[in-house]
Design an enzyme around this catalytic site. Sequence first.
Site, PDB file in Angstrom:
ATOM      1  CD  GLU A  22       0.735  -0.971 -22.375  1.00  0.00           C
ATOM      2  OE1 GLU A  22      -0.505  -0.919 -22.465  1.00  0.00           O
ATOM      3  OE2 GLU A  22       1.380  -0.479 -21.432  1.00  0.00           O
ATOM      4  CB  VAL A  25       8.250   4.663 -27.299  1.00  0.00           C
ATOM      5  CG1 VAL A  25       9.270   5.191 -28.302  1.00  0.00           C
ATOM      6  CG2 VAL A  25       6.880   4.517 -27.952  1.00  0.00           C
ATOM      7  N   PRO A  26      11.109   2.793 -26.540  1.00  0.00           N
ATOM      8  CG  PRO A  26      12.320   0.980 -27.319  1.00  0.00           C
ATOM      9  CD  PRO A  26      11.094   1.785 -27.602  1.00  0.00           C
ATOM     10  CG  HIS A  84      -1.244   3.472 -25.367  1.00  0.00           C
ATOM     11  ND1 HIS A  84      -0.967   3.372 -24.016  1.00  0.00           N
ATOM     12  CD2 HIS A  84      -1.541   2.209 -25.766  1.00  0.00           C
ATOM     13  CE1 HIS A  84      -1.085   2.114 -23.627  1.00  0.00           C
ATOM     14  NE2 HIS A  84      -1.423   1.393 -24.675  1.00  0.00           N
ATOM     15  NE  ARG A 114      -5.810  13.052 -16.721  1.00  0.00           N
ATOM     16  CZ  ARG A 114      -5.641  13.189 -15.421  1.00  0.00           C
ATOM     17  NH1 ARG A 114      -6.553  13.828 -14.710  1.00  0.00           N
ATOM     18  NH2 ARG A 114      -4.587  12.666 -14.823  1.00  0.00           N
ATOM     19  N   GLY A 115      -4.167  10.678 -19.845  1.00  0.00           N
ATOM     20  CA  GLY A 115      -2.729  10.680 -19.650  1.00  0.00           C
ATOM     21  C   GLY A 115      -2.330  11.177 -18.279  1.00  0.00           C
ATOM     22  CD  GLN A 189      -4.343   1.179 -11.812  1.00  0.00           C
ATOM     23  OE1 GLN A 189      -5.315   0.832 -11.152  1.00  0.00           O
ATOM     24  NE2 GLN A 189      -3.549   2.177 -11.445  1.00  0.00           N
ATOM     25  CE1 TYR A 282      -1.106  -2.537 -19.775  1.00  0.00           C
ATOM     26  CE2 TYR A 282      -1.499  -3.398 -17.572  1.00  0.00           C
ATOM     27  CZ  TYR A 282      -1.920  -2.665 -18.664  1.00  0.00           C
ATOM     28  OH  TYR A 282      -3.157  -2.059 -18.656  1.00  0.00           O
TER      29      TYR A 282
END
Length: 600
Positions: A22, A25-26, A84, A114-115, A189, A282
Amino acid sequence: MKITEKLEQHRQTSGKPTYSFEYFVPKTTQGVQNLYDRMDRMYEASLPQFIDITWNAGGGRLSHLSTDLVATAQSVLGLETCMHLTCTNMPVSMIDEALENAYHSGCQNILALRGDPPRDAENWTPVEGGFQYAKDLIKYIKSKYGDHFAIGVAGYPECHPELPTKDVKLDLEYLKQKIDAGGDFIITQMFYDVDNFINWCSQVRAAGMDVPIIPGIMPITTYAAFLRRAQWGQISIPQQFLSQLDPIKDDDELVRDIGTNLIVQMCQKLLNSGYISHLHIYTMNLEKAPLMILERLNILPTESEFNAHPLAVLPWRKSLNPKRKNEEVRPIFWKRRPYSYVARTSQWAVDEFPNGRFGDSSSPAFGDLDLCGSDLIRQSANKCLELWSTPTSINDIAFLVINYLNGNLKCLPWSDIPINDEINAIKTHLIELNKHSIITINSQPQVNGIRSNDKIHGWGPKDGYVYQKQYLEFMLPKTKLPKLIDTLKNNEFLTYFAIDSQGDLLSNHPDNSKSNAVTWGIFPGREILQPTIVEKISFLAWKEEFYHILNEWKLNMNKYDKPHSAHFIQSLIDDYCLVNIVDNDYISPDDQIHSILLSL
């Protein structure tokens, strides 16, 4: 290809665990370019099943960067990508735009979330015209695109942080609602309590959810980051982790080493449990820690697995964009600029591949330079200074190119990717030319029937043979061009194109509108492939791009008040022409091009 299909296909053909990465985004343009390079390196080092790209839900530029990253990963780097997509700050119109962009880039995987609440909000609330829950987003995607996307959902082995009572049963009910709405796989997670995770997996299966469970693995890089991430996710830390890491918390290198061992032990226990066959790492946009985990787990590809992988079906990375699925030919001029090449051909119709518009002088060969983004040089103005300093003479440029050829520089204004071992056969000649003020831009050595599984020159199916004509592209002072043309006038094997910034073109090609194949491969039971060519229309497009690159470099010098460098780069534009020569005699061992250029 859908993640679920890839995992099932691998399960049936190999018992070896798989993995994915994963990336987030920078925030800066330079960070994006650095990430592309890192993604590419990590893919070539490890061959992950897929990557995924997080969503920036703040709107504006960062949200568009998410879709840009997905499109570039699919189209340029050839990486199977999962995007995502969150409900946070996302009205249906933005969701539609994101899904449409993903669809057209060839992306077939969405992680529907959902975020988190926006940074300036204490609690999560749906945006006007948006969705309340991830299950609603999943249903919407299914209603619009049917089964085109494999849809992932988030799983919480220690319950969602917003559940005040840590009610595992209720959390599993919410998870099942997402699966019943159309979720195809679960990505969890991060966690460190492996026993709790395995128990959670058994509960997921008992609740009737029979989709792949993919654990989210967070590497340990520093002690402070380890504690911060655990606190942010409200996850428990086993005493074993604390007792080993706390005494060495001030030694970052030792923390990473011991932390990697702890993660490896955790992953091995997961794989042994029978619930897990795939690890999702991650990366936090870092390279070393994820690869250390895979190396210590001994699941990186073996040499034979690398050789069997279709990484080099062609001399460039095969695009996963459905529009380019039949692409088999590219001009050699963009060999080290794949990003701008794909951008400038992005508007071609499906039936214009594999041959594109090469040789069709009635229509523009390539899209506008604006399609490449705001800048043709992929580095920021500040990074340009850091990488290439402030050249004020042709010797300074030659020094940069020689450093690049020796692997000490990873890029040049006109070369986005590092040099590789292919040029070793002609490297001493290239260095010598640069020392004589002939600035080499692009090249390839002669290859006469090397096996297609060769580590340096090979590509395509492993049971064939590949061939190359020697090719050299370079900058030459205009004052030397007449002598070069006169020398080549009666040469039956060397063909050239030469052009200056004003567009004055000279050539000795018998029919300069036709393509000249400079790379080809022959494979049993298959057609002869000719994937790399030299031809007029694309060279004219490349000339336009090349001189624009020099002009951007000059403007960078002006921006940082470097007038002497700016003036010198302008002299390159005014006083040098761009030339390419092909040696069509791929059998002779003599380097005619080198000898002729040194005699000028």
